[in-house]
Design an enzyme around this catalytic site. Structure first.
Site, PDB file in Angstrom:
ATOM      1  N   HIS A 130       4.155  -6.265  -0.045  1.00 53.45           N
ATOM      2  CA  HIS A 130       3.619  -4.919  -0.262  1.00 53.45           C
ATOM      3  C   HIS A 130       4.583  -3.995  -0.997  1.00 53.45           C
ATOM      4  O   HIS A 130       4.181  -2.956  -1.498  1.00 53.45           O
ATOM      5  CB  HIS A 130       3.236  -4.311   1.096  1.00 53.45           C
ATOM      6  N   ASN A 140     -10.374  -9.959   3.834  1.00 52.18           N
ATOM      7  CA  ASN A 140     -10.266  -9.568   2.428  1.00 52.18           C
ATOM      8  C   ASN A 140     -11.615  -9.655   1.721  1.00 52.18           C
ATOM      9  O   ASN A 140     -11.982  -8.777   0.931  1.00 52.18           O
ATOM     10  CB  ASN A 140      -9.264 -10.472   1.702  1.00 52.18           C
ATOM     11  N   ARG A 183      -9.392   5.046   2.441  1.00 49.45           N
ATOM     12  CA  ARG A 183     -10.522   4.158   2.699  1.00 49.45           C
ATOM     13  C   ARG A 183     -10.346   3.375   3.994  1.00 49.45           C
ATOM     14  O   ARG A 183      -9.307   2.766   4.235  1.00 49.45           O
ATOM     15  CB  ARG A 183     -10.716   3.200   1.533  1.00 49.45           C
ATOM     16  N   HIS A 225      -1.089   9.533  -1.629  1.00 48.86           N
ATOM     17  CA  HIS A 225      -0.674   8.170  -1.301  1.00 48.86           C
ATOM     18  C   HIS A 225       0.845   8.045  -1.199  1.00 48.86           C
ATOM     19  O   HIS A 225       1.358   7.026  -0.756  1.00 48.86           O
ATOM     20  CB  HIS A 225      -1.225   7.217  -2.369  1.00 48.86           C
ATOM     21  N   TYR A 275       4.139  -6.424   6.943  1.00 48.19           N
ATOM     22  CA  TYR A 275       4.161  -6.164   5.500  1.00 48.19           C
ATOM     23  C   TYR A 275       5.605  -6.060   5.027  1.00 48.19           C
ATOM     24  O   TYR A 275       6.458  -5.516   5.728  1.00 48.19           O
ATOM     25  CB  TYR A 275       3.473  -4.839   5.159  1.00 48.19           C
ATOM     26  N   ARG A 279       1.180  -9.527  -6.272  1.00 49.86           N
ATOM     27  CA  ARG A 279       0.557 -10.199  -5.127  1.00 49.86           C
ATOM     28  C   ARG A 279      -0.931 -10.436  -5.341  1.00 49.86           C
ATOM     29  O   ARG A 279      -1.430 -11.524  -5.108  1.00 49.86           O
ATOM     30  CB  ARG A 279       0.753  -9.374  -3.851  1.00 49.86           C
TER      31      ARG A 279
END
Length: 715
Positions: free
Chosen positions: A596, A47, A397, A427, A460, A568
């Site tokens: 998620h 991260n 990305r 997306h 997730y 989150r």
């Protein structure tokens, strides 16, 4: 709509660092199994690497462009960069303290050891020297640095060694790059002991530079700005992305990570050679690139050092028939990943690929795994003569190279591949299967909050809706037509003609309507509260940073709306501020699985509405992405989503609460109620057990036979 200056906000970049602090706290938690503590540390490191590449990189871009505009919370770019550096330095220090003083010693007590070459017994060192000469040295090439040999390019996130070489004529330096193909660790003995490859190379530099006197050496790596800048006037998006990926590898360094014991002269040369600002040097005490320790977690198989094994389950309904289409016709199906199996989605695509009545499949792909069974099924369908259209996002990305390769694979199979709209990432997660039944074409639709990624599906939390509701089918088809049929130019024309846009009755689509719709819904709750009607908002998100939505939530709180937010990661909203946000509570859950899913519930005066979404409450999701928010219409699916929210809000084991001072505090203790454990227990009691997840996703057509052979045995 301009945002009022009074809106109190936290800084988004520092909020992201706060999230990494919560992940680190999980690694520091004594009750977490040792290998899982190491995994949380690796997760925190990954991260932070991404934070440097994206958020710190974007701030550096603003400084380089001499932008003096303050961020939404009031920080100037230079102030933000200074705060980022201070926060990152502090976080790294605490990560290494946790690694060196807690996690590695605990693992050592259980026989799992990460140790330096110099700490090995002489006979082990001898064996590793032979291994070095046979397997490692042949792929290494030392590079001298002098006026005739300029400082070499250092690739992003790669491990490197700089060595100082002394001779009678003076000192010089040599560089050794570690190729990505080399594993970070060499295993010893019973496979529970690991030696970092950098340590092995450092101890054997004399073999690479024979006859030279090596006086000092240091391991280092650089992290570069990874923001892509795609020219909107490009003629070929794929070629442009490929070119920008090559440019990204050479963008400015935002972090030079080096061993704390680095020689000052060597470090000075590294700073100059990589063109790193002195304030972007991060000295660390120990193993560089903690994220690579994930390799240790994956290679050690000691059940007692990990979370108890859990394989996703199959809902009872999906085992009632071998025909996925008839199951969906009987009523909407809502899957809760990773507790329930993503295999059902793969099985649906498999059925569509081989069913002679299926005439077309339309699918979006944003992020998927390298050997994706989803792509396998789409390719199979195309080769079987179906009309297969796949919108694959090349601008996702860190997924650009993989998506380019997958696009070529699908194209070679005969699928129609579309790259989406330039400047607006696709997306939304959806699949539309068009099947001929009797005298009509019926749409079967899969919509999700998460990606078509098998690896993520086991780690997730997400929600998948399977439906043949004709309204959903028509609107999903229309949305895909917009994505495939619109260009950046025609989309811009649509926005200039605000009154003449594509219309959806059930769906809410960004960048067309998501932000406006959300603010209107929040305003409706405020009006209901003012009128004395039931009013409440519960939302589960990854991030909340849009100033206009934050202001709408503040206004709703002032009107008396009770608002519970489960966020989150980043949150710039400040709850509990007197006269502004007293009715707002913000919690964050960090546990075994990465939270998620995106769920939104509006009380609506006593007739609740529940929506799922692919998009968070961020400017980019509202303005620069194709996002899909959709309602749950069936009472059973509504009840299931509402229960998920209630259980999440009751978490007292792995949740944090954001205070009015901007700081996060634990809500309970490690012995409290874990929402994720509750979901595991509920799934075990209500669903059917499958074989290990990796097996079921490889052979989706077989999992029903395995389930039936168990005669519906629960487990």
């Amino acid at each position: 709509m301009p945002v009022a200056q009074k809106t109190p906000l936290l800084n988004r970049e520092l909020s992201r660092l706060d999230y990494n602090r919560r992940v680190l706290a999980k690694a520091e938690e004594a009750g977490v199994p040792p290998l899982e503590r190491l995994r949380f540390l690796a997760w925190c490191s990954h991260n932070l690497d991404e934070f440097f590449m994206v958020r710190a990189g974007a701030t550096r871009d603003m400084l380089d462009a001499r932008i003096t505009e303050a961020s939404a919370d009031g920080l100037m770019p230079i102030e933000q960069m200074e705060a980022i550096r201070a926060g990152a330095h502090s976080l790294l220090e605490d990560m290494y303290r946790c690694l060196n003083e807690q996690v590695l010693p605990e693992l050592r007590n259980h026989g799992v050891i990460v140790e330096s070459f110099r700490d090995l017994a002489p006979d082990e060192q001898q064996r590793l020297r032979k291994h070095f000469r046979r397997e490692i040295a042949p792929v290494l090439t030392p590079l001298a640095i002098d006026p005739g040999h300029p400082f070499p390019f250092i690739a992003n996130l790669t491990l490197n060694i700089a060595a100082g070489v002394d001779s009678e004529r003076g000192s010089s330096m040599a560089m050794i790059k570690l190729p990505r193909l080399l594993a970070r660790f060499v295993r010893l003995g019973d496979g529970r002991r690991f030696v970092p490859i950098g340590s092995i190379i450092m101890a054997n530099l004399g073999d690479l530079l024979p006859t030279l006197r090596i006086s000092r050496a240091v391991v280092f790596r650089v992290i570069r700005n990874a923001e892509l800048s795609i020219d909107e006037d490009v003629e070929d998006l794929r070629l442009s992305v490929e070119a920008e990926l090559r440019r990204r590898e050479r963008k400015q360094v935002v972090c030079l990570e080096v061993d704390a014991r680095a020689d000052d002269d060597l470090l000075r040369t590294l700073v100059e050679g990589t063109r790193t600002l002195p304030e972007d040097v991060y000295r660390v005490d120990g193993f560089l690139g903690i994220g690579d320790l994930m390799e240790v977690c994956d290679r050690v198989s000691i059940p007692s050092l990990k979370y108890p094994e859990f394989n996703p389950r199959l809902p009872q309904r999906l085992a009632a028939s071998a025909d996925m289409f008839s199951i969906i016709r009987a009523g909407d199906v809502l899957l809760h990943r990773p507790y329930e199996s993503f295999t059902a989605v793969i099985e649906l695509l498999h059925a569509a690929a081989i069913d002679p009545n299926v005439v077309a499949i339309k699918q979006t792909l944003y992020q998927t795994d390298e050997r994706s069974p989803i792509v396998d099924k789409l390719a199979m369908a195309a080769m079987n003569g179906k009309q297969v259209t796949v919108v694959i996002e090349l601008q996702a990305r860190f997924e650009e190279k993989r998506n380019i390769a997958l696009a070529q694979r699908l194209h070679d199979a005969g699928a129609q591949v579309v790259y989406g709209i330039l400047g607006v990432q696709t997306h939304a997660k959806m699949c539309v299967i068009i099947r001929r039944e009797a005298d009509q074409l019926r749409h079967y639709v899969h919509l999700s909050t998460g990606n078509y990624n098998v690896v993520n599906a086991s780690a997730y939390t997400d929600l998948d809706l399977l439906t043949c509701h004709e309204g959903f089918g028509a609107e999903a088809s229309q949305l895909i037509n917009v994505i495939t049929g619109y260009s950046a130019t025609t989309l811009a024309d649509v926005f200039e003609r605000a009154a003449d846009r594509p219309k959806w009755n059930l769906f809410v689509v960004a960048p067309f309507d998501y932000q406006r719709w959300l603010i209107e819904r929040i305003g409706r709750e405020a009006a209901n509260a003012t009128a004395g009607k039931p009013a409440r908002i519960v939302a589960k998100l990854n991030s909340l940073i849009d100033p206009q939505v934050v202001q709408a939530l503040y206004d709703a709180s002032t009107a008396g709306v009770k608002i519970d937010l489960i966020v989150r990661s980043m949150c710039t909203l400040i709850p509990g501020v007197v006269g502004v946000s007293e009715k707002i509570r913000v919690i964050s859950i960090v546990d075994r699985f990465l939270e998620h899913s995106r769920i939104i519930r509006f009380e609506n005066g006593g007739t609740p509405e529940i929506f799922l979404s692919s998009g968070d409450w961020m400017p980019r999701n509202f303005q620069r992405r194709i996002e899909l928010t959709f309602p749950l219409l069936a009472p059973a699916t509504q009840a299931m989503a509402a229960k998920i929210l209630d259980i999440a809000l009751d978490d007292t084991a792995s949740s944090w609460e954001l205070g009015s001072d901007g700081h996060w505090t634990r809500r309970g203790t490690a012995g409290g109620t874990s929402s994720q454990q509750r979901f595991i227990e509920l799934t075990r009691s209500e669903s059917l057990r499958l074989d290990p997840y990796a097996e079921t996703v490889k052979e989706p057509a077989r999992f029903r036979r395995r389930v039936r052979s168990r005669k519906r045995t629960r487990g």
